[in-house]
Enzyme design. Structure first.
Site, PDB file in Angstrom:
ATOM      1  N   HIS A   1      37.932  17.279  58.277  1.00  0.00           N
ATOM      2  CA  HIS A   1      36.690  17.584  57.099  1.00  0.00           C
ATOM      3  C   HIS A   1      35.526  16.855  58.799  1.00  0.00           C
ATOM      4  O   HIS A   1      35.591  15.957  58.999  1.00  0.00           O
ATOM      5  CB  HIS A   1      36.882  16.298  56.884  1.00  0.00           C
ATOM      6  CG  HIS A   1      35.709  16.221  55.411  1.00  0.00           C
ATOM      7  ND1 HIS A   1      35.979  16.627  54.261  1.00  0.00           N
ATOM      8  CD2 HIS A   1      34.990  15.275  55.273  1.00  0.00           C
ATOM      9  CE1 HIS A   1      34.591  15.950  53.982  1.00  0.00           C
ATOM     10  NE2 HIS A   1      33.857  15.097  54.236  1.00  0.00           N
TER      11      HIS A   1
ATOM     12  N   ASP B   1      31.467  16.438  58.290  1.00  0.00           N
ATOM     13  CA  ASP B   1      29.969  16.350  57.899  1.00  0.00           C
ATOM     14  C   ASP B   1      28.641  17.025  58.027  1.00  0.00           C
ATOM     15  O   ASP B   1      27.210  16.701  57.709  1.00  0.00           O
ATOM     16  CB  ASP B   1      30.230  15.309  56.802  1.00  0.00           C
ATOM     17  CG  ASP B   1      30.704  15.080  55.528  1.00  0.00           C
ATOM     18  OD1 ASP B   1      30.493  15.978  54.382  1.00  0.00           O
ATOM     19  OD2 ASP B   1      31.523  14.284  55.534  1.00  0.00           O
TER      20      ASP B   1
ATOM     21  N   GLU C   1      33.481  19.195  48.077  1.00  0.00           N
ATOM     22  CA  GLU C   1      34.180  17.642  48.392  1.00  0.00           C
ATOM     23  C   GLU C   1      33.659  17.618  47.664  1.00  0.00           C
ATOM     24  O   GLU C   1      32.328  17.581  47.197  1.00  0.00           O
ATOM     25  CB  GLU C   1      33.257  17.060  49.577  1.00  0.00           C
ATOM     26  CG  GLU C   1      34.314  15.795  49.728  1.00  0.00           C
ATOM     27  CD  GLU C   1      33.770  14.701  50.897  1.00  0.00           C
ATOM     28  OE1 GLU C   1      32.825  14.834  51.254  1.00  0.00           O
ATOM     29  OE2 GLU C   1      33.824  13.715  50.578  1.00  0.00           O
TER      30      GLU C   1
ATOM     31  N   HIS D   1      35.174  13.578  44.363  1.00  0.00           N
ATOM     32  CA  HIS D   1      34.393  11.930  45.134  1.00  0.00           C
ATOM     33  C   HIS D   1      34.335  11.160  45.012  1.00  0.00           C
ATOM     34  O   HIS D   1      35.470  10.707  44.292  1.00  0.00           O
ATOM     35  CB  HIS D   1      33.002  12.662  44.944  1.00  0.00           C
ATOM     36  CG  HIS D   1      32.812  12.042  46.426  1.00  0.00           C
ATOM     37  ND1 HIS D   1      31.685  11.687  46.476  1.00  0.00           N
ATOM     38  CD2 HIS D   1      33.282  12.354  47.948  1.00  0.00           C
ATOM     39  CE1 HIS D   1      31.196  10.985  48.096  1.00  0.00           C
ATOM     40  NE2 HIS D   1      32.600  11.618  48.930  1.00  0.00           N
TER      41      HIS D   1
ATOM     42  N   HIS E   1      40.193  11.134  48.299  1.00  0.00           N
ATOM     43  CA  HIS E   1      39.432  10.579  47.180  1.00  0.00           C
ATOM     44  C   HIS E   1      39.517  10.557  45.917  1.00  0.00           C
ATOM     45  O   HIS E   1      39.157  10.447  44.790  1.00  0.00           O
ATOM     46  CB  HIS E   1      38.228  11.458  46.976  1.00  0.00           C
ATOM     47  CG  HIS E   1      36.413  11.719  47.941  1.00  0.00           C
ATOM     48  ND1 HIS E   1      36.292  10.129  48.110  1.00  0.00           N
ATOM     49  CD2 HIS E   1      36.530  12.127  49.567  1.00  0.00           C
ATOM     50  CE1 HIS E   1      35.367  10.579  49.636  1.00  0.00           C
ATOM     51  NE2 HIS E   1      35.739  11.375  49.681  1.00  0.00           N
TER      52      HIS E   1
ATOM     53  N   HIS F   1      41.211  14.067  54.560  1.00  0.00           N
ATOM     54  CA  HIS F   1      40.259  12.703  55.421  1.00  0.00           C
ATOM     55  C   HIS F   1      41.079  11.850  54.588  1.00  0.00           C
ATOM     56  O   HIS F   1      40.619  11.643  53.668  1.00  0.00           O
ATOM     57  CB  HIS F   1      39.459  13.381  55.781  1.00  0.00           C
ATOM     58  CG  HIS F   1      38.386  12.862  54.228  1.00  0.00           C
ATOM     59  ND1 HIS F   1      38.038  14.058  53.354  1.00  0.00           N
ATOM     60  CD2 HIS F   1      37.040  12.987  53.921  1.00  0.00           C
ATOM     61  CE1 HIS F   1      37.516  14.069  52.062  1.00  0.00           C
ATOM     62  NE2 HIS F   1      36.665  12.800  52.955  1.00  0.00           N
TER      63      HIS F   1
ATOM     64  N   ASP G   1      36.337  13.247  59.347  1.00  0.00           N
ATOM     65  CA  ASP G   1      35.394  12.820  58.712  1.00  0.00           C
ATOM     66  C   ASP G   1      34.373  12.007  59.969  1.00  0.00           C
ATOM     67  O   ASP G   1      32.686  11.731  59.050  1.00  0.00           O
ATOM     68  CB  ASP G   1      35.429  11.593  58.231  1.00  0.00           C
ATOM     69  CG  ASP G   1      34.610  11.751  56.819  1.00  0.00           C
ATOM     70  OD1 ASP G   1      33.834  12.448  56.632  1.00  0.00           O
ATOM     71  OD2 ASP G   1      34.902  10.634  56.174  1.00  0.00           O
TER      72      ASP G   1
END
Ligand SMILES: [Zn+2]
Length: 417
Positions: free
Chosen positions: A36, A38, A143, A170, A211, A232, A338
């Site tokens: 993961h 971003d 995600e 999420h 999540h 993650h 992350d």
């Protein structure tokens, strides 16, 4: 001094401490496949997805700085990266599919803009081939299940443009699944949610249980025929954050074959950081009873100065890897940083270039070369290959055309719970 020289000469030969160079050698055979990152969200939030306005070769001078760029990726050992095409939970409902397509488009354009460094990957074999050419295999991870707007047709078309995992929720519940950080609503997956999992199996898209609520984790594990991932997440037994994986779920992974990609998010890896954050939240709630938002922020800044927070470290992250390995075995551990989705990082893991230092720490703790390669990327490759094999075994099945309203009674257009 002669005597000193004599002592040195007669000192017993001692094994060298593990070095970064040795880890990088291991990673030339089996790369890091990070679950993961971003960066695509950074493009959206900083420059409205105008790629030419953010040079990805070197992002270290940006304010605030990013954790990822091509220069640091070259030192990271990363040969496979799931780029998160994150869409905020409050974008649930009409428009979420457009937003996720725009983020998928960012990944495709980024790879096209930097072809000597990045190439889009759609399979385990792609990862191996692209890594062998010295590039970062760029995979797409969605995600949040709200991205499919409660439509199996949209799910299939997102697979067609490259999405290879979907995190079922999420931070908020969606119409067909409960999130770890929301009040329970469905008690896990609805019947439509189970159909989503089955359709993902048929396509060969990985089911990501980061999540989601523990009830959703269990329902997905009851339903899936392929190994799952946690792209993650870390271990709840060490840090009691709802985003982490509880031991009773961990213990189901050997049978499922899945992998927990241990994350670096400070409040997920350090109990002290998590507890400090909880105290800060309580203080904020207290201040809100008497002050407006500006006053709350002013008083909170004072509170922070009086209560300096603890820091998470690389060693904390290694502790979580230890826990997963000790509880269910090394076959079920991976890495999901992350980076560029978090505002603070553990000490020692400040950006992508530091990932090999984490693996050096594992060698120091007695992990074998083979175990380090498994954790780096070998386990994820196994999971992806198995999901591809399951999809192949289901290739006689026809695509599902169930509507959410038919299974759950909820029309897709009103998907916001
Ligand atoms: Zn996340």
């Amino acid at each position: 001094m002669l005597a000193a020289a004599g002592i040195v000469a007669s000192a017993p030969a001692r094994a060298q401490p593990p070095e970064r160079s040795h880890v990088l050698e291991l990673l030339s055979e089996v790369p890091v496949i990070d679950g993961h990152n971003d960066v695509p969200w950074q493009y959206r939030s900083r420059v409205d997805n105008h790629l030419e306005r953010l040079d990805f070769r070197d992002t270290g001078e940006l304010e605030p700085a990013m954790h990822t760029d091509l220069v640091r990726l070259e030192r990271s050992g990363i040969g496979g990266q799931f780029w998160s095409v994150y869409v905020p939970a409050d974008l649930d409902g009409p428009g979420a599919a457009r937003a996720v397509l725009e983020q998928i488009d960012v990944v495709h354009r980024l790879a096209a803009a930097y072809p000597s460094h990045l190439e889009v990957a759609r399979s385990a074999e792609d990862i191996v081939r692209i890594h062998a050419r010295g590039r970062v295999a760029s995979l797409i991870g969605m995600e949040g299940g709200h991205s499919i707007e409660s439509s199996l047709a949209v799910l299939r078309q997102l697979y067609a443009v490259g999405a290879r995992y979907m995190t079922l929720t999420h931070s908020s519940n969606i119409a067909w699944a409960d999130s770890a950080t929301d009040d329970p609503m469905h008690g896990g997956l609805t019947e439509f949610g189970r159909q989503v999992v089955r359709e993902m199996n048929r396509l060969g898209m990985l089911i990501d249980l980061s999540h989601v609520a523990a009830s959703t984790m269990h329902d997905a594990l009851d339903t899936t025929r392929a190994p799952v991932i946690f792209s993650h997440s870390s271990a709840f037994a060490l840090t009691a954050h709802p985003r982490n994986v509880p031991d009773d779920v961990l213990r189901r992974l050997p049978e499922n074959g899945g992998v927990v990609m241990v994350t670096f998010v400070p409040p997920f890896v350090s109990e002290a950081v998590r507890a400090h954050g909880e105290r800060e939240d309580a203080e904020r709630d207290r201040l809100r009873q008497t002050l407006d938002e500006a006053g709350v922020e002013r008083e909170l800044a004072r509170w922070r100065a009086a209560h300096p927070g603890p820091e998470a470290t690389l060693s904390d992250v290694a502790d979580h890897i230890d826990h997963v390995k000790e509880t269910i075995g090394v076959d079920h551990v991976g890495i999901g940083s992350d980076f560029d989705g978090i505002s603070s990082t553990p000490k020692g893991l400040e950006d992508v270039s530091k990932i090999p230092d984490l693996l050096v720490e594992l060698l120091r703790r007695g992990y074998s070369d083979e175990e380090v390669q498994q954790i780096a990327g070998g386990n994820l490759l196994r999971v992806l290959r198995e999901a591809e094999r399951v999809a192949w075994s289901l290739s006689e099945e026809t695509p599902r055309d169930d509507l959410m309203v038919e299974l759950d009674g909820t029309p897709a257009a009103e998907s916001r719970p």
